[in-house]
Design a protein around this motif. Structure first.
Motif, PDB file in Angstrom:
ATOM      1  N   ARG A 157      -0.498   4.457  -0.739  1.00 21.88           N
ATOM      2  CA  ARG A 157      -1.269   5.660  -0.450  1.00 21.88           C
ATOM      3  C   ARG A 157      -0.890   6.212   0.928  1.00 21.88           C
ATOM      4  NH1 ARG A 157      -4.751   2.079  -2.955  1.00 21.88           N
ATOM      5  NH2 ARG A 157      -5.786   2.826  -4.842  1.00 21.88           N
TER       6      ARG A 157
ATOM      7  N   PRO B 226      -3.371   5.021 -11.572  1.00 22.63           N
ATOM      8  CA  PRO B 226      -2.380   6.042 -11.926  1.00 22.63           C
ATOM      9  C   PRO B 226      -1.283   5.499 -12.864  1.00 22.63           C
ATOM     10  CG  PRO B 226      -1.916   5.191  -9.752  1.00 22.63           C
ATOM     11  CD  PRO B 226      -3.180   4.503 -10.215  1.00 22.63           C
TER      12      PRO B 226
ATOM     13  N   LYS C  24       2.772   9.070  -7.347  1.00 27.00           N
ATOM     14  CA  LYS C  24       1.936   8.280  -8.252  1.00 27.00           C
ATOM     15  C   LYS C  24       0.510   8.139  -7.739  1.00 27.00           C
ATOM     16  CE  LYS C  24       1.644   3.653 -10.304  1.00 27.00           C
ATOM     17  NZ  LYS C  24       2.351   2.362 -10.526  1.00 27.00           N
ATOM     18  N   TRP C  25       0.366   7.749  -6.466  1.00 28.62           N
ATOM     19  CA  TRP C  25      -0.950   7.452  -5.924  1.00 28.62           C
ATOM     20  C   TRP C  25      -1.586   8.621  -5.182  1.00 28.62           C
ATOM     21  CZ3 TRP C  25      -3.742   3.191  -7.030  1.00 28.62           C
ATOM     22  CH2 TRP C  25      -3.057   2.103  -7.586  1.00 28.62           C
ATOM     23  N   ASP C  26      -0.801   9.420  -4.495  1.00 29.08           N
ATOM     24  CA  ASP C  26      -1.383  10.464  -3.648  1.00 29.08           C
ATOM     25  C   ASP C  26      -1.721  11.742  -4.400  1.00 29.08           C
ATOM     26  OD1 ASP C  26      -1.365   8.865  -1.421  1.00 29.08           O
ATOM     27  OD2 ASP C  26       0.596   9.547  -0.711  1.00 29.08           O
TER      28      ASP C  26
ATOM     29  N   ASP D  49       5.146  -0.590  -8.619  1.00 24.26           N
ATOM     30  CA  ASP D  49       4.696  -0.829  -7.259  1.00 24.26           C
ATOM     31  C   ASP D  49       5.345  -2.073  -6.653  1.00 24.26           C
ATOM     32  OD1 ASP D  49       3.031   1.415  -7.092  1.00 24.26           O
ATOM     33  OD2 ASP D  49       1.472   0.392  -8.218  1.00 24.26           O
TER      34      ASP D  49
ATOM     35  N   GLU E 243       0.844  -1.197   0.000  1.00 27.25           N
ATOM     36  CA  GLU E 243       0.000   0.000   0.000  1.00 27.25           C
ATOM     37  C   GLU E 243       0.877   1.245   0.000  1.00 27.25           C
ATOM     38  OE1 GLU E 243      -2.432   2.376  -0.658  1.00 27.25           O
ATOM     39  OE2 GLU E 243      -3.597   0.577  -0.078  1.00 27.25           O
TER      40      GLU E 243
END
Length: 288
Positions: free
Chosen positions: A35, A56, A41-43, A63, A33
């Protein structure tokens, strides 16, 4: 024995490391995870796309966990407890030289190699080092967006040589390339090899034809080869500077960030065999 083979030594950090790397177990099934970790990339997906419910795929950031050997080296360094100014040891540079020699059969002397804070900063520094304001730089879209930015934001003129889609894949339009080089007095090409985002691994024949045009018209080349290690079976990456005498007008940008998913370490390298080009780049590097 060639000049390049004469200076190239056999044993090195990478030489001894490769057998160990081959026997490591990598877990590509573990879901990590990311986030709420300040992960770009994710946030940033909601900021960039107006929704958090998207995949994303806008940035080349895997990842998967970084390799255990990289994490162990970082942990060992942190245990020293002082994170002060450091100077890269010789083995730092030798590992890059050996990796290039073993993986891509491109041999270059240590003096051709410079450490830099990232490929994109290197692109900007090289544009400033190798051209003057108002001179023309050519790129081959669709291509990584910063290629456009490092040209226009440094007050250079931008000319495009779009790739063409034929027989299920993208190709270079070399006739258009040479025509525009002549018509716009192009001084510099930023080459993406392998190409991001179309995924082409350029063949030796394609790169040779492109390089011959550049040589004929005095066009210098920045070769962004950051994705050189992510090649599917059946394809071979050929460093542009390793062909013919193209190293005499080429600066190559490489980094371990995509290969090992360690972009956050801000580590990259520029290979410039031509002494004049290298000195101009180093002067620009010193200004940053």
């Amino acid at each position: 024995m060639t000049d390049r083979e004469q200076w190239y030594g056999g044993d090195s950090t990478l030489t001894t490391l490769l057998p160990e790397v081959r026997h490591l177990n990598f877990d590509f099934d573990e879901v990590i995870e990311r986030r709420l970790t300040n992960c770009s990339k994710w946030d940033r997906v909601n900021e960039l796309f107006g929704s958090a419910d998207v995949l994303p795929m806008w940035v080349a950031d895997m990842d998967f966990a970084a390799p255990p050997v990289a994490l162990e080296a970082l942990q060992k360094r942190i245990q020293h407890s002082i994170l002060g100014y450091v100077s890269p040891p010789d083995r730092f540079f030798q590992s890059v030289i050996d990796w290039s020699a073993k993986r891509h059969h491109y041999l270059f002397p240590k003096e051709a190699l410079d450490a830099s804070p990232g490929v994109v900063p290197s692109l900007g520094m090289l544009v400033r080092a190798l051209t003057n304001p108002g001179e023309t730089v050519i790129i081959q879209p669709p291509v990584y967006p910063p290629f456009t930015q490092v040209v226009l934001q440094n007050d250079r003129k931008l000319v495009t040589n779009p790739l063409v889609f034929r027989s299920g894949h993208y190709e270079m339009d070399l006739e258009d390339f040479e025509r525009k080089v002549q018509a716009h007095d192009v001084h510099l090409l930023i080459l993406c090899s392998p190409h991001n985002p179309v995924g082409r691994v350029w063949t030796t024949q394609e790169l040779t034809a492109l390089g011959d045009i550049c040589k004929r018209h005095g066009v210098q080349v920045i070769a962004d080869e950051i994705h050189a290690d992510l090649i599917l079976p059946g394809h071979t990456h050929t460093p542009f500077a390793a062909l013919s005498d193209f190293a005499s007008f080429t600066a190559t940008c490489v980094a371990p960030s995509k290969t090992f998913n360690i972009a956050g370490l801000q580590t990259s390298f520029t290979i410039t065999e031509d002494e004049n080009m290298r000195e101009r780049f180093r002067q620009e590097l010193a200004r940053t």
